[in-house]
Scaffold this motif. Sequence first.
Motif, PDB file in Angstrom:
ATOM      1  N   LEU A 269       0.817  -1.201   0.000  1.00  0.00           N
ATOM      2  CA  LEU A 269       0.000   0.000   0.000  1.00  0.00           C
ATOM      3  C   LEU A 269       0.857   1.260   0.000  1.00  0.00           C
ATOM      4  CD1 LEU A 269      -2.894   1.103   0.154  1.00  0.00           C
ATOM      5  CD2 LEU A 269      -2.722   0.970   2.652  1.00  0.00           C
ATOM      6  N   PHE A 270       1.955   1.219   0.767  1.00  0.00           N
ATOM      7  CA  PHE A 270       2.826   2.386   0.854  1.00  0.00           C
ATOM      8  C   PHE A 270       4.178   2.135   0.197  1.00  0.00           C
ATOM      9  CE2 PHE A 270      -0.225   2.967   4.307  1.00  0.00           C
ATOM     10  CZ  PHE A 270      -0.692   4.233   3.993  1.00  0.00           C
ATOM     11  N   SER A 271       4.211   1.281  -0.789  1.00  0.00           N
ATOM     12  CA  SER A 271       5.417   1.093  -1.578  1.00  0.00           C
ATOM     13  C   SER A 271       5.437   2.138  -2.690  1.00  0.00           C
ATOM     14  CB  SER A 271       5.450  -0.308  -2.202  1.00  0.00           C
ATOM     15  OG  SER A 271       6.484  -0.402  -3.152  1.00  0.00           O
ATOM     16  N   ASP A 272       6.593   2.769  -2.876  1.00  0.00           N
ATOM     17  CA  ASP A 272       6.725   3.758  -3.944  1.00  0.00           C
ATOM     18  C   ASP A 272       7.119   3.126  -5.267  1.00  0.00           C
ATOM     19  OD1 ASP A 272       6.035   5.962  -2.409  1.00  0.00           O
ATOM     20  OD2 ASP A 272       8.065   6.122  -1.594  1.00  0.00           O
ATOM     21  N   ALA A 273       7.373   1.814  -5.242  1.00  0.00           N
ATOM     22  CA  ALA A 273       7.706   1.119  -6.484  1.00  0.00           C
ATOM     23  C   ALA A 273       6.449   0.978  -7.328  1.00  0.00           C
ATOM     24  CB  ALA A 273       8.295  -0.254  -6.168  1.00  0.00           C
ATOM     25  N   PRO A 274       6.588   0.676  -8.619  1.00  0.00           N
ATOM     26  CA  PRO A 274       5.407   0.464  -9.467  1.00  0.00           C
ATOM     27  C   PRO A 274       4.468  -0.577  -8.854  1.00  0.00           C
ATOM     28  CG  PRO A 274       7.393   0.535 -10.790  1.00  0.00           C
ATOM     29  CD  PRO A 274       7.846   0.529  -9.353  1.00  0.00           C
ATOM     30  N   GLY A 275       3.198  -0.320  -8.955  1.00  0.00           N
ATOM     31  CA  GLY A 275       2.218  -1.244  -8.402  1.00  0.00           C
ATOM     32  C   GLY A 275       1.598  -0.769  -7.114  1.00  0.00           C
ATOM     33  N   GLY A 276       1.986   0.414  -6.645  1.00  0.00           N
ATOM     34  CA  GLY A 276       1.359   0.961  -5.460  1.00  0.00           C
ATOM     35  C   GLY A 276      -0.013   1.525  -5.784  1.00  0.00           C
ATOM     36  N   PHE A 277      -0.521   2.397  -4.927  1.00  0.00           N
ATOM     37  CA  PHE A 277      -1.869   2.925  -5.095  1.00  0.00           C
ATOM     38  C   PHE A 277      -1.872   4.454  -5.055  1.00  0.00           C
ATOM     39  CE2 PHE A 277      -3.007  -1.295  -3.331  1.00  0.00           C
ATOM     40  CZ  PHE A 277      -3.855  -1.706  -4.335  1.00  0.00           C
ATOM     41  N   PRO A 278      -1.231   5.121  -5.986  1.00  0.00           N
ATOM     42  CA  PRO A 278      -1.310   6.585  -5.976  1.00  0.00           C
ATOM     43  C   PRO A 278      -2.769   7.038  -6.046  1.00  0.00           C
ATOM     44  CG  PRO A 278       0.322   5.808  -7.556  1.00  0.00           C
ATOM     45  CD  PRO A 278      -0.451   4.604  -7.100  1.00  0.00           C
ATOM     46  N   GLY A 279      -3.136   7.913  -5.128  1.00  0.00           N
ATOM     47  CA  GLY A 279      -4.497   8.432  -5.136  1.00  0.00           C
ATOM     48  C   GLY A 279      -5.506   7.554  -4.425  1.00  0.00           C
ATOM     49  N   GLN A 280      -5.178   6.259  -4.172  1.00  0.00           N
ATOM     50  CA  GLN A 280      -6.114   5.351  -3.512  1.00  0.00           C
ATOM     51  C   GLN A 280      -5.640   4.953  -2.119  1.00  0.00           C
ATOM     52  OE1 GLN A 280      -9.112   4.078  -4.485  1.00  0.00           O
ATOM     53  NE2 GLN A 280      -9.109   5.311  -6.345  1.00  0.00           N
ATOM     54  N   ARG A 281      -4.349   5.095  -1.872  1.00  0.00           N
ATOM     55  CA  ARG A 281      -3.789   4.505  -0.660  1.00  0.00           C
ATOM     56  C   ARG A 281      -4.410   5.085   0.610  1.00  0.00           C
ATOM     57  NH1 ARG A 281       2.466   6.257  -1.342  1.00  0.00           N
ATOM     58  NH2 ARG A 281       2.221   4.630  -2.904  1.00  0.00           N
ATOM     59  N   ASP A 282      -4.641   6.380   0.658  1.00  0.00           N
ATOM     60  CA  ASP A 282      -5.187   6.968   1.877  1.00  0.00           C
ATOM     61  C   ASP A 282      -6.606   6.470   2.150  1.00  0.00           C
ATOM     62  OD1 ASP A 282      -2.866   8.365   2.320  1.00  0.00           O
ATOM     63  OD2 ASP A 282      -3.568  10.188   1.319  1.00  0.00           O
ATOM     64  N   GLY A 283      -7.398   6.295   1.081  1.00  0.00           N
ATOM     65  CA  GLY A 283      -8.751   5.791   1.267  1.00  0.00           C
ATOM     66  C   GLY A 283      -8.761   4.354   1.758  1.00  0.00           C
ATOM     67  N   ILE A 284      -7.888   3.525   1.203  1.00  0.00           N
ATOM     68  CA  ILE A 284      -7.795   2.125   1.636  1.00  0.00           C
ATOM     69  C   ILE A 284      -7.305   2.062   3.081  1.00  0.00           C
ATOM     70  CG2 ILE A 284      -6.562  -0.043   1.263  1.00  0.00           C
ATOM     71  CD1 ILE A 284      -6.620   0.620  -1.738  1.00  0.00           C
ATOM     72  N   TRP A 285      -6.278   2.853   3.401  1.00  0.00           N
ATOM     73  CA  TRP A 285      -5.748   2.864   4.767  1.00  0.00           C
ATOM     74  C   TRP A 285      -6.840   3.275   5.762  1.00  0.00           C
ATOM     75  CZ3 TRP A 285      -1.771   1.084   7.423  1.00  0.00           C
ATOM     76  CH2 TRP A 285      -1.486   1.630   8.671  1.00  0.00           C
ATOM     77  N   SER A 286      -7.573   4.307   5.445  1.00  0.00           N
ATOM     78  CA  SER A 286      -8.630   4.764   6.350  1.00  0.00           C
ATOM     79  C   SER A 286      -9.718   3.710   6.520  1.00  0.00           C
ATOM     80  CB  SER A 286      -9.253   6.060   5.816  1.00  0.00           C
ATOM     81  OG  SER A 286      -8.314   7.113   5.805  1.00  0.00           O
ATOM     82  N   ALA A 287     -10.089   3.048   5.422  1.00  0.00           N
ATOM     83  CA  ALA A 287     -11.136   2.022   5.493  1.00  0.00           C
ATOM     84  C   ALA A 287     -10.724   0.868   6.397  1.00  0.00           C
ATOM     85  CB  ALA A 287     -11.465   1.515   4.092  1.00  0.00           C
ATOM     86  N   LEU A 288      -9.485   0.411   6.267  1.00  0.00           N
ATOM     87  CA  LEU A 288      -9.031  -0.728   7.062  1.00  0.00           C
ATOM     88  C   LEU A 288      -8.774  -0.326   8.500  1.00  0.00           C
ATOM     89  CD1 LEU A 288      -6.719  -2.486   4.442  1.00  0.00           C
ATOM     90  CD2 LEU A 288      -9.111  -2.945   4.995  1.00  0.00           C
ATOM     91  N   THR A 289      -8.311   0.897   8.720  1.00  0.00           N
ATOM     92  CA  THR A 289      -8.129   1.378  10.088  1.00  0.00           C
ATOM     93  C   THR A 289      -9.474   1.440  10.810  1.00  0.00           C
ATOM     94  OG1 THR A 289      -6.151   2.654   9.514  1.00  0.00           O
ATOM     95  CG2 THR A 289      -7.354   3.338  11.482  1.00  0.00           C
ATOM     96  N   GLU A 290     -10.489   1.947  10.135  1.00  0.00           N
ATOM     97  CA  GLU A 290     -11.823   2.033  10.736  1.00  0.00           C
ATOM     98  C   GLU A 290     -12.382   0.649  11.066  1.00  0.00           C
ATOM     99  OE1 GLU A 290     -14.107   4.144   7.869  1.00  0.00           O
ATOM    100  OE2 GLU A 290     -13.019   6.038   8.156  1.00  0.00           O
ATOM    101  N   ALA A 291     -12.030  -0.355  10.262  1.00  0.00           N
ATOM    102  CA  ALA A 291     -12.582  -1.700  10.447  1.00  0.00           C
ATOM    103  C   ALA A 291     -11.799  -2.539  11.449  1.00  0.00           C
ATOM    104  CB  ALA A 291     -12.622  -2.431   9.108  1.00  0.00           C
ATOM    105  N   THR A 292     -10.601  -2.109  11.844  1.00  0.00           N
ATOM    106  CA  THR A 292      -9.750  -2.927  12.708  1.00  0.00           C
ATOM    107  C   THR A 292     -10.429  -3.326  14.020  1.00  0.00           C
ATOM    108  OG1 THR A 292      -7.678  -2.157  11.740  1.00  0.00           O
ATOM    109  CG2 THR A 292      -7.589  -2.936  14.017  1.00  0.00           C
ATOM    110  N   PRO A 293     -11.138  -2.433  14.736  1.00  0.00           N
ATOM    111  CA  PRO A 293     -11.801  -2.883  15.975  1.00  0.00           C
ATOM    112  C   PRO A 293     -12.782  -4.029  15.759  1.00  0.00           C
ATOM    113  CG  PRO A 293     -11.725  -0.491  15.901  1.00  0.00           C
ATOM    114  CD  PRO A 293     -11.280  -0.982  14.542  1.00  0.00           C
ATOM    115  N   SER A 294     -13.414  -4.065  14.589  1.00  0.00           N
ATOM    116  CA  SER A 294     -14.383  -5.138  14.328  1.00  0.00           C
ATOM    117  C   SER A 294     -13.705  -6.498  14.230  1.00  0.00           C
ATOM    118  CB  SER A 294     -15.167  -4.847  13.049  1.00  0.00           C
ATOM    119  OG  SER A 294     -14.356  -5.018  11.888  1.00  0.00           O
TER     120      SER A 294
END
Length: 577
Positions: A476-501
Motif C-alpha cells: 500500500l505504501f510502496s513507492d515502487a510500481p504497483g502501489g496505489f497513488p491516489g487510492q492509498r489513503d482511502g484504503i488505509w482509512s477504510a481498514l483502520t476504521e474496520a480494525t476494531p471489528s
Amino acid sequence: MKLTTFMIKRLETTVFILATMSCSQDNTLTTASDLNTAAGKVCHISSAVVNFRAKACLSDECTILGKLMEGTAVTLTGSSEISPPPENINFLSVAHNNINGWVAESLLDCSEHYVPPVISSPDGSQLVVWAYAPPSRNLDEIRNDFQKIKASGANGIYIGHANPGEVDDFWPSEIGMTFSVWNALYGYPHDTGGRAEEIFARVRATLDVAREVNFKVILAVGYQIQMGRYWNDKNPGALRRNPDGSLMYHWQTHATASPYSSAFRSSITQYYNWVNENLVKPYPNVVGLNLADEPMGSDFSAAAQTEFARRYNGRALLGNDSDNGLRGDFLSGVIADYAEFTANSWLNINPRLWVTMTFHFQRDLFWFPSMEKIFAKNLPNFVVSTDTHYHDAPADTQPMHLGLLHNLVKNMALLSKCYNKKIMLWSSANSWGLTPNGNADMARENLRIVRDWPQRFGARSLAYLFWGFNIPHQGLFSDAPGGFPGQRDGIWSALTEATPSLFQAMNSRGAEVPSKLYLMSLDRLNEKFGAEKTPHLAYPHLFDWGRVQGELKDTSAVIMVDGECTKKIITEKVYLY
C-alpha cells in the motif's frame, strides 16, 4: 481391537508417569481401570530422546486426552466419571487422522523440560497484523512505519517472507529470511554480493524496532520447500520429482526439497535451531513463525516412494500394483505431512511458539492438496493459514467470481470448528490482492468476507493479516510500481476504521451451519489423483462452477470434500462430483 494411549508427565528431569487408557473398537473409553493401575508406574528415563508411537482415541468433538489436558472431567461408557489428574499432565500426543483411524504420533524429548505450546500471543490477545518487508537498516524509518501501523489499531507485525526463496536471485521482491540466506552465511558460505548479510541485518533491525514499540511479531522463515541452489546441488536425490522423474517446479520458480528426505529434515532442523537461538530467543515478542509460504504439490521422489511403500505394505508409488485410491490419498497429503513434520520439530525446539504455513488453496481447485488433512493431522502448536485475497492473481488476469473466495473462507471456518484448530486469514491492501485499480470498497469487501464467515460458523481465529504495508511492487505504501497513488489513503482509512471489528469477531464465535452443503466425493477425487498421478494443481472443470458460484456468494451454502468434517454438519447435502 484395543488402542493404547501413552500420557507423559514430567515429575523431575528424568521421571515420568506412564499411564495407559483402553479404547474400544468404536473409539470410546470403556474403563478407567487401566488408567488407575498404570498411574502408579513411575519410569526413570535416562536417555536423551525416547520415541513413543502413541495411538489416541477420538470421542465425538475432541480427544479424551485433550479434555483431560484442559482440566475437563470425562464421562466414560460403562463406568463413572474420571476427573482430570491432580496435577497438570503435559501431552505431546494428539489425534492424527490417516487411513487407519485416529493415530497420534510424536517424538518426545525426555531430557528437555516440556512446556505446553502457546497457541495465542503471550498475553492471550488475538492479533491484527500488517505484513512488512524490511526496507533498510534505518531504525528511524522502520520506527516511523511502526508508529503509523500502531496508530491504526493493529497490535502486531508480520516480518515478510522471502519470495523467491533463493538468496542468489537479483533481489527478492519480498525480502525476508529463508534457508538459503542462512546457508549462505553459515552452512555453505559463498559470495552473494552482500545479499545474505543485508537481508539478515534488515530482519534484525526490524525485530529490534518491533521489540521497542511492543509489537507482537509473526516472523517468516521460509518459502515453499525451497532450500536454494547450493543445497540442491549437494542433495539432488532429496529434491521433489514429477512422475516422469523430472524436477518438480511450481510457478516456474525453483526446485523444492522432498519433505520425506532425511537430508532435508536434517538440514531444516539445523536451520530451525539457528532461528530459535538468533531470531526467537533474543526477541520474546516473536510469538509465531511462518515456516513456508505457498507450499503446494505432491511428490514422486525416491524418499516419497520409500514412504509410500512403508505406509502401504511395500506397494510402489509408481507401480501398477498400487491402488489408485491409496496413491491419491498419499499425494493429496504430502503438504499435510510437510506441515506436520515441521510443527513437530518446533514443538521440540521451542514449544512456546505457535507456527503456521500460508497455504495456497487455489479457490477453483481447492481439493488439492487436501485441506482437511492439514487440519486433521497437525499438532496443537500449528495454526492453519491461507491466502484469502480479493483477487489472488496477476493484475492482468480476470478476477475470479467472489463466490469462490466466499467458499474458500467457509471451508477454512468449518474445518477450524470441526477440528478445533486455530486459523489466520489474509485481507488485501495491495496491488496483487486488489489489482492496481483497487479501491477502498474492494478492501472493505475482502475484509468483510474473511471476518464474517469465521465468526458466523464458529471458527477459532487467532489473527487477521493485511498484505501488505510496504511490500516492493505490491504494498500500500510502496513507492515502487504497483502501489496505489491516489487510492492509498482511502484504503488505509477504510481498514483502520474496520480494525476494531476484527478483534470483536475473534472474541465472538457463532453457531451457524451452512444452508446447503455441496459435496465432492473424496473417494472419487483420490481415485482421480491416483490414476493421473497428480503433481500439482488439479482439475478445475470437474463440475460447472457457474451453477453455484452466485449461491456461494449470496447465501451460506458451501462446497466441501466429503471428509470426516462434513459428517458432523447437519444440513441439506447435494453431491456435485
